[in-house]
Scaffold this motif. Sequence first.
Motif, short mmCIF file in Angstrom:
data_model
loop_
_atom_site.label_atom_id
_atom_site.label_comp_id
_atom_site.label_asym_id
_atom_site.label_seq_id
_atom_site.Cartn_x
_atom_site.Cartn_y
_atom_site.Cartn_z
N ARG A 1 -30.85 -41.16 26.89
CA ARG A 1 -29.86 -42.14 27.38
C ARG A 1 -28.53 -41.46 27.71
O ARG A 1 -27.87 -41.84 28.67
CB ARG A 1 -29.69 -43.26 26.35
N ARG B 1 -26.38 -41.36 31.35
CA ARG B 1 -24.94 -41.58 31.56
C ARG B 1 -24.29 -40.34 32.20
O ARG B 1 -23.45 -40.47 33.09
CB ARG B 1 -24.27 -41.91 30.22
N GLU C 1 -31.82 -45.64 33.22
CA GLU C 1 -32.59 -45.17 32.07
C GLU C 1 -34.02 -44.83 32.49
O GLU C 1 -34.63 -43.90 31.96
CB GLU C 1 -32.59 -46.21 30.95
N SER D 1 -34.00 -41.36 33.81
CA SER D 1 -33.80 -40.35 32.77
C SER D 1 -35.06 -40.14 31.95
O SER D 1 -35.39 -39.01 31.58
CB SER D 1 -32.62 -40.73 31.86
N TYR D 2 -35.79 -41.24 31.65
CA TYR D 2 -37.03 -41.10 30.89
C TYR D 2 -38.11 -40.41 31.74
O TYR D 2 -38.95 -39.68 31.21
CB TYR D 2 -37.52 -42.45 30.39
N GLU E 1 -34.58 -53.26 26.25
CA GLU E 1 -34.68 -51.81 26.08
C GLU E 1 -36.03 -51.44 25.47
O GLU E 1 -36.69 -50.48 25.91
CB GLU E 1 -33.55 -51.29 25.20
#
Length: 272
Positions: free
Chosen positions: A45, A49, A55, A58-59, A97
Amino acid sequence: MQTTSERSSNGILGSLGSFLRKCVFQILSVGPIPRHVAFIMGGNRRYARKQNLSETASYTAGFLALMSILKYCYELGIQYVTLYAFSIDNFKRLPHEVKHVMDLMQEKLQAMLKKQSILHSYGIRVRFLGDLKLLNDPLRLLAEEAMTATAKNSKMVLLICVAYTSTNEILRAVHGCCREKMEENPEDPMIVKVGDLERHMDTAMIPEPDILIRTSGETRLSNFLLWQTTYCYLYSPSVLWPEISLRHLVWGILNFQRLHPNLEQQKKKKLN
């Protein structure tokens, strides 16, 4: 679209990278190679940013980093890799989330089962550790399918800790011991030995980790493998998980090799 010269250049660079990697691994093989490396994949996370990404993105980057790390571990001859994928405590996050992470895990599992490329070409056996009844039905069934589909693979074991905390694992092991003792002889005093408890742990028959790598610079174990990491080398590079690279793995193994004699001496004292 890449030109012929660009494809040729990429091919040369790829071959050179592979050659250099083999040279590094040859040097590392002079010392002890860890049998078992565990990872706490911290910083996804924060990476989102930092890079101004969603997200999801990013994952996805974190998953690609994982595939590279698995490849390096395989080439080094590391037999067991354990991932802290999702803690029981993570269920306390906002519902959207939690759903996002569960959906992503389901998507990646489906992709691996569909292609089965990395799992079967590398001979990777997948095992899920944790309180799997806490997962939603589709993800739990996929986890069971992955374990069945790869059960005969033997070159590497990938252990994925999901719906997991170490305290929950120990509690479930204690319950398992008590049930077993009651079934064996309900009249006898219930004496639980260390060996009894370890036989009921999720990690039964698995060697303890030699190295635990937690990215993002955090030095907490966060309720992960507390029982199994007494004599484990802990390495906390400041890099965020999607940014992890070969050099971080190599540096962790070099430090493990430097400390290995002391760690082995401590283990022998425990046995004596």
